[in-house]
Design a protein around this motif. Structure first.
Motif, PDB file in Angstrom:
ATOM      1  N   ASP A  97      57.213 -21.826  -5.358  1.00 24.80           N
ATOM      2  CA  ASP A  97      58.201 -22.424  -4.345  1.00 24.80           C
ATOM      3  C   ASP A  97      59.775 -21.367  -4.286  1.00 24.80           C
ATOM      4  N   VAL A  98      60.929 -21.577  -3.191  1.00 18.38           N
ATOM      5  CA  VAL A  98      61.622 -20.371  -3.224  1.00 18.38           C
ATOM      6  C   VAL A  98      62.773 -21.172  -2.951  1.00 18.38           C
ATOM      7  N   VAL A  99      64.281 -20.431  -3.146  1.00 16.77           N
ATOM      8  CA  VAL A  99      65.039 -21.347  -2.264  1.00 16.77           C
ATOM      9  C   VAL A  99      65.127 -20.979  -0.585  1.00 16.77           C
ATOM     10  N   PRO A 100      66.197 -22.116  -0.122  1.00 15.57           N
ATOM     11  CA  PRO A 100      65.668 -22.061   1.474  1.00 15.57           C
ATOM     12  C   PRO A 100      66.472 -20.643   2.144  1.00 15.57           C
ATOM     13  N   SER A 101      67.668 -20.686   1.755  1.00 11.79           N
ATOM     14  CA  SER A 101      67.908 -18.817   1.480  1.00 11.79           C
ATOM     15  C   SER A 101      67.155 -17.168   1.963  1.00 11.79           C
ATOM     16  N   TRP A 103      63.746 -18.583   2.213  1.00 17.43           N
ATOM     17  CA  TRP A 103      62.829 -18.972   2.960  1.00 17.43           C
ATOM     18  C   TRP A 103      63.193 -19.008   4.271  1.00 17.43           C
ATOM     19  N   ARG A 104      64.595 -19.030   4.547  1.00 16.49           N
ATOM     20  CA  ARG A 104      65.061 -18.862   6.087  1.00 16.49           C
ATOM     21  C   ARG A 104      63.954 -16.994   6.840  1.00 16.49           C
ATOM     22  N   THR A 105      64.514 -16.612   5.191  1.00 15.98           N
ATOM     23  CA  THR A 105      64.625 -14.536   5.396  1.00 15.98           C
ATOM     24  C   THR A 105      62.718 -14.545   5.977  1.00 15.98           C
ATOM     25  N   CYS A 106      61.972 -14.914   5.402  1.00 12.76           N
ATOM     26  CA  CYS A 106      61.125 -15.114   5.128  1.00 12.76           C
ATOM     27  C   CYS A 106      59.932 -15.141   6.774  1.00 12.76           C
ATOM     28  N   ILE A 107      60.189 -16.566   7.045  1.00 10.56           N
ATOM     29  CA  ILE A 107      60.611 -16.976   8.419  1.00 10.56           C
ATOM     30  C   ILE A 107      60.666 -16.135   9.446  1.00 10.56           C
ATOM     31  N   ASN A 108      62.329 -15.663   9.338  1.00 12.60           N
ATOM     32  CA  ASN A 108      61.921 -15.001  11.034  1.00 12.60           C
ATOM     33  C   ASN A 108      61.411 -13.239  11.145  1.00 12.60           C
ATOM     34  N   PHE A 138      66.452 -28.930   8.574  1.00 12.31           N
ATOM     35  CA  PHE A 138      65.512 -29.518   8.601  1.00 12.31           C
ATOM     36  C   PHE A 138      65.238 -28.055   9.142  1.00 12.31           C
ATOM     37  N   ASP A 139      65.790 -27.355  10.387  1.00 13.91           N
ATOM     38  CA  ASP A 139      64.919 -26.007  11.046  1.00 13.91           C
ATOM     39  C   ASP A 139      64.105 -25.165  10.210  1.00 13.91           C
ATOM     40  N   ILE A 140      63.923 -25.251   8.805  1.00 11.08           N
ATOM     41  CA  ILE A 140      62.867 -24.439   8.307  1.00 11.08           C
ATOM     42  C   ILE A 140      61.629 -25.273   8.241  1.00 11.08           C
TER      43      ILE A 140
END
Length: 215
Positions: A97-101, A103-108, A138-140
């Motif tokens: 589990d992960v906080v969205p902020s 998770w976004r860093t992971c994707i980038n 939703f972008d994540i």
């Protein structure tokens, strides 16, 4: 009814306070969280949260209660997405589990890698990713599935320290097409939980009207 632990939070009201959680509430949380987390004894749960954060209760208590294994990430690994993904691989972690902020860093970070290196890190056993702690846009999940091609089941969950964690869950459909800037729903209440949208007189509001979420 005896005290299990006290966690300090300001997230619900903006005012710091200590939340006292009983053994009964903790036991109930471990039971009902299963409907949102789908933990089984063969799972390996990635533990990333500080013991001072409510998220650690779920990451520690729920897997152990269902006979699963826990892999504890170091502080360095929780801050560096690439190190964390390497830990997922070598530990064969299946749940995270992960906080969205973050998770976004992971994707980038992953998208910035050469394709072969990126695919190597994404070749893991993660079958379910739970988003928690912040509004999820939703972008994540769309980028996770469409740009990275990872097929884990994605779930958005909602809860508070005062309710000992999860009260609602939303499984994000694999064929989801939505406005990238829209907020992912928190879904429906989980087992043994009732949610109401009430007005200032604690009466249910009509569909589409604004009210306060009461658990």
């Amino acid at each position: 009814d005896s005290l299990a632990y006290v966690l300090y939070t300001s997230g619900s009201t903006g005012k710091p306070k200590g939340v006292m959680v009983s053994h009964q509430s903790l036991s109930n949380f471990v039971t009902v969280s299963q409907s949102a987390l789908d933990v089984v004894s063969t799972d390996v749960y990635l533990q990333t949260a500080s013991i001072n954060y409510a998220l650690s209760v779920r990451q520690l208590m729920v897997p152990l209660a269902y006979g699963a294994r826990i892999v504890v990430a170091t502080e360095e690994q929780t801050r560096d997405p690439l190190l964390l993904f390497k830990l997922m691989q070598c530990s064969q972690a299946t749940l995270m589990d992960v906080v969205p902020s973050f998770w976004r860093t992971c994707i980038n970070r992953l998208l910035a890698l050469p394709p072969r290196e990126r695919q190597a890190l994404l070749d893991n056993q993660i079958r379910r990713i739970v988003s928690v702690g912040e509004p999820l846009l939703f972008d994540i999940p769309l980028d996770w599935r469409n740009k990275l091609g990872h097929q884990a089941q994605l779930v958005n969950i909602f809860g508070q320290t005062e309710t000992t964690g999860v009260v609602a869950a939303y499984s994000i459909p694999t064929d989801q097409t939505a406005d990238r800037t829209a907020v992912v729903p928190i879904g429906r209440e989980i087992m043994d939980t009732q949610l109401y949208i009430l007005d200032t007189a604690l009466k249910p509001v009509s569909p589409g009207e604004i009210g306060e979420l009461c658990v």
